[in-house]
Design a protein around this motif. Structure first.
Motif, short mmCIF file in Angstrom:
data_model
loop_
_atom_site.label_atom_id
_atom_site.label_comp_id
_atom_site.label_asym_id
_atom_site.label_seq_id
_atom_site.Cartn_x
_atom_site.Cartn_y
_atom_site.Cartn_z
N VAL A 128 -36.86 58.54 -19.85
CA VAL A 128 -35.42 58.41 -20.02
C VAL A 128 -35.06 58.30 -21.50
O VAL A 128 -34.10 58.92 -21.98
N TYR A 129 -35.87 57.53 -22.25
CA TYR A 129 -35.47 57.18 -23.61
C TYR A 129 -35.87 58.20 -24.68
O TYR A 129 -35.18 58.32 -25.69
N ILE A 130 -36.92 58.94 -24.48
CA ILE A 130 -37.35 59.89 -25.51
C ILE A 130 -36.25 60.92 -25.80
O ILE A 130 -35.91 61.16 -26.97
N PRO A 131 -35.65 61.56 -24.80
CA PRO A 131 -34.55 62.51 -25.12
C PRO A 131 -33.32 61.81 -25.68
O PRO A 131 -32.61 62.39 -26.52
N LEU A 132 -33.03 60.57 -25.27
CA LEU A 132 -31.88 59.85 -25.81
C LEU A 132 -32.04 59.59 -27.30
O LEU A 132 -31.05 59.62 -28.05
N ILE A 133 -33.25 59.35 -27.74
CA ILE A 133 -33.51 59.13 -29.16
C ILE A 133 -33.14 60.38 -29.96
O ILE A 133 -32.50 60.31 -31.02
N VAL A 134 -33.55 61.53 -29.46
CA VAL A 134 -33.25 62.79 -30.15
C VAL A 134 -31.73 63.01 -30.21
O VAL A 134 -31.18 63.41 -31.25
N VAL A 135 -31.04 62.73 -29.12
CA VAL A 135 -29.58 62.90 -29.08
C VAL A 135 -28.91 62.00 -30.11
O VAL A 135 -28.01 62.42 -30.85
N ALA A 136 -29.35 60.74 -30.20
CA ALA A 136 -28.76 59.79 -31.16
C ALA A 136 -28.95 60.26 -32.59
O ALA A 136 -28.04 60.16 -33.43
N ALA A 137 -30.14 60.76 -32.90
CA ALA A 137 -30.42 61.24 -34.26
C ALA A 137 -29.53 62.44 -34.61
O ALA A 137 -28.97 62.52 -35.71
N VAL A 138 -29.39 63.37 -33.68
CA VAL A 138 -28.58 64.57 -33.94
C VAL A 138 -27.11 64.20 -34.14
O VAL A 138 -26.44 64.67 -35.07
N LEU A 139 -26.57 63.33 -33.28
CA LEU A 139 -25.16 62.94 -33.39
C LEU A 139 -24.90 62.16 -34.68
O LEU A 139 -23.85 62.33 -35.32
N SER A 140 -25.84 61.34 -35.09
CA SER A 140 -25.69 60.60 -36.35
C SER A 140 -25.64 61.57 -37.52
O SER A 140 -24.85 61.40 -38.46
N ALA A 141 -26.49 62.58 -37.49
CA ALA A 141 -26.51 63.58 -38.56
C ALA A 141 -25.20 64.36 -38.63
O ALA A 141 -24.72 64.70 -39.71
N LEU A 142 -24.59 64.62 -37.48
CA LEU A 142 -23.38 65.45 -37.44
C LEU A 142 -22.10 64.68 -37.77
O LEU A 142 -21.17 65.25 -38.35
N PHE A 143 -22.04 63.39 -37.43
CA PHE A 143 -20.76 62.71 -37.47
C PHE A 143 -20.68 61.46 -38.35
O PHE A 143 -19.60 60.91 -38.51
N MET A 144 -21.78 61.02 -38.95
CA MET A 144 -21.72 59.83 -39.80
C MET A 144 -21.61 60.21 -41.27
O MET A 144 -21.77 61.39 -41.64
N ASP A 145 -21.32 59.22 -42.11
CA ASP A 145 -21.14 59.44 -43.55
C ASP A 145 -21.97 58.44 -44.36
O ASP A 145 -22.32 57.36 -43.89
N ASN A 146 -22.25 58.83 -45.61
CA ASN A 146 -22.83 57.94 -46.61
C ASN A 146 -21.72 57.49 -47.56
O ASN A 146 -20.77 58.23 -47.81
N LEU A 147 -21.84 56.29 -48.11
CA LEU A 147 -20.87 55.78 -49.08
C LEU A 147 -21.50 55.72 -50.47
O LEU A 147 -22.49 55.01 -50.68
N VAL A 148 -20.93 56.48 -51.39
CA VAL A 148 -21.44 56.48 -52.76
C VAL A 148 -21.40 55.08 -53.39
O VAL A 148 -22.34 54.69 -54.08
N PRO A 149 -20.33 54.26 -53.19
CA PRO A 149 -20.29 52.94 -53.82
C PRO A 149 -21.43 52.02 -53.40
O PRO A 149 -21.74 51.06 -54.11
N VAL A 150 -22.06 52.28 -52.25
CA VAL A 150 -23.16 51.42 -51.78
C VAL A 150 -24.50 51.88 -52.33
O VAL A 150 -25.47 51.13 -52.35
#
Length: 457
Positions: free
Chosen positions: A199-221
């Protein structure tokens, strides 16, 4: 002021959440909420992997030749590794960026899950189980980087809610994997642990892909690894670490040990234990944002103080139930402990940004300078506090191990937990809420009144 300005690679160059125009009209809140949502997803799965072996031990019958003491030690191993990893994970956000590190840390979760799928079968050596269990510690490290990252996205006035939601959504990962374990045991029996991993192995891959597509980095940090060193020099970092051992250490320690305690003290079968183990972690996770919201309104120190009193009362109830061998009373007290640990998790982490903001003002900083200094130090300290707090989970499992070895009951362990909650109650009052009657000089009065300055954090 304008909205968030982006550079290549999903880096946001300008970020000022304390500016109301930027936050509401410039898209700041919308961007922060998007990053929060995918941070919760990744951290949620990280917590599930971290608590994987609290579920795997329910599948380990006599054919695995691991006694109760060995099982308590096995579930304590990823707790210890995860606590240690929280320190470098805190640095990672500044070094690589919050979004980039979320992707990497999610993919790292494949290592312990695939390794567990390979080795989990009767006849596997205990040493192999310990090594693979230790790999699960990477799931515990996710919390530190996630909280450090989300802390930077939100203004001080909303940190209690945001951090509580981020951590609470992650904490639910403990209950989620226990529910998956229950479904597998109820549906296929206690001989199919690999189904949980499937159950969890494919969920891990999904989480990584979604994070890559929709999250941001902050230059000030970025490139502020010195903040962790500065945070380590602050006494409040270590005081809050002691308190967080009492709240989060209790939550994660009880989450890992609950099923084993039910099996060994009350003779529950793996299926019966699985029916009950998820309830406490689920409740404790759901109320964590409530603890943060209450702290936003009434002050984190006040909520934390009375919460430790409630935890002590719940522990006293568990002690009575343990002596009387009353399962119903025991479950009532234990589930209350989970709930109060969740409230305390939210209130203690709300205290951290407020404490460092007050420190900045006491040092003569004002306005944006005070906000920036407080954000910098609180973000770094959260990783350290989270690391030390997670060690509480190790202490709890080792206390249960020794308690069952020497007395064949959890009573001595619960007695030690009660004493610790009393210590935390006194420490919270003495440092953050005590209001001295007076002083003999202006200098003495200022020094004695310092603790009262933190009453609203």
């Amino acid at each position: 002021m304008g909205g968030a300005r982006r550079t290549a690679g999903r880096w946001i160059e300008h970020w000022d959440p304390e500016d109301e125009t930027f936050w509401t009209e410039g898209g700041g809140r919308r961007t922060a909420l998007r990053n929060l949502a995918f941070s919760v997803l990744s951290e949620h799965i990280g917590f599930s992997v971290w608590s994987l072996w609290s579920v795997m031990v329910l599948f380990m019958g006599p054919e695995y030749h691991v006694d109760p003491a060995g099982k308590f030690f096995l579930v304590a191993t990823p707790t210890l590794v995860g606590a240690v990893l929280r320190v470098p994970y805190t640095f990672a956000v500044a070094r690589f960026g919050g979004r980039n590190w979320t992707v990497v840390s999610a993919l790292l979760l494949l290592v312990p899950t695939i390794a567990a799928a390979v080795v989990i079968e009767p006849g596997v050596s205990y040493t192999t189980l310990i090594v693979v269990g230790a790999l699960g510690g990477v799931g515990g490290g996710n919390f530190a980087s996630s909280m450090t990252n989300i802390n930077a996205f939100f203004p001080l006035r909303e940190k209690g809610w945001a951090l509580g939601l981020n951590a609470g959504g992650g904490n639910i990962g403990v209950a989620a994997i226990q529910l998956v374990g229950l479904a597998v045991i109820a549906g296929a029996g206690a001989t199919h642990p690999r189904t949980v991993l499937a159950v969890y192995i494919p969920l891990i891959v999904v989480a990584a892909v979604l994070s890559a597509l929709f999250m941001d980095n902050l230059v000030p940090v970025r490139n502020d690894t010195g903040a962790a060193v500065a945070a380590a020099r602050q006494p409040h970092t270590w005081i809050m670490s002691v308190l967080y051992i009492g709240t989060f250490g209790s939550f994660i320690g009880y989450s890992f040990a609950f099923g084993l305690v039910l099996q060994n003290q009350f003779g529950r079968t793996p299926l019966h234990a699985a029916y009950l183990t998820f309830i406490g972690p689920l409740l404790g996770s759901l109320v964590r944002p409530v603890g943060g919201r209450l702290a936003d309104r009434y002050g984190g120190a006040r909520i934390t103080l009375w919460n430790f009193l409630a935890m002590a009362a719940a522990t006293a109830l568990v002690l009575v139930a343990s002596e009387r061998r009353s399962l119903g009373l025991f479950l009532t007290g234990f589930i209350a402990l989970f709930a109060f640990s969740g409230v305390g998790n939210g209130s203690t982490f709300k205290m951290v940004p407020g404490i460092f903001h007050k420190k900045a003002e006491a040092g003569g900083l004002t306005g944006e300078a005070a906000v920036a200094w407080g954000r910098r130090l609180s973000g770094a300290s959260m990783g350290l506090i989270g690391a030390v707090g997670a060690l509480g989970g190790v202490f709890i499992n080792m206390a249960f191990r020794q308690s069952f070895l020497s007395r064949h009951t959890g009573t001595p362990a619960f007695t030690s937990f009660l004493a610790y909650y009393a210590l935390c109650f006194v420490l919270t009052w003495a440092v953050y809420l005590r209001r001295p009657a007076g002083a003999r000089s202006e200098a003495g009065q200022a020094a004695q009144a310092a603790p009262a300055a933190y009453a609203e954090v």
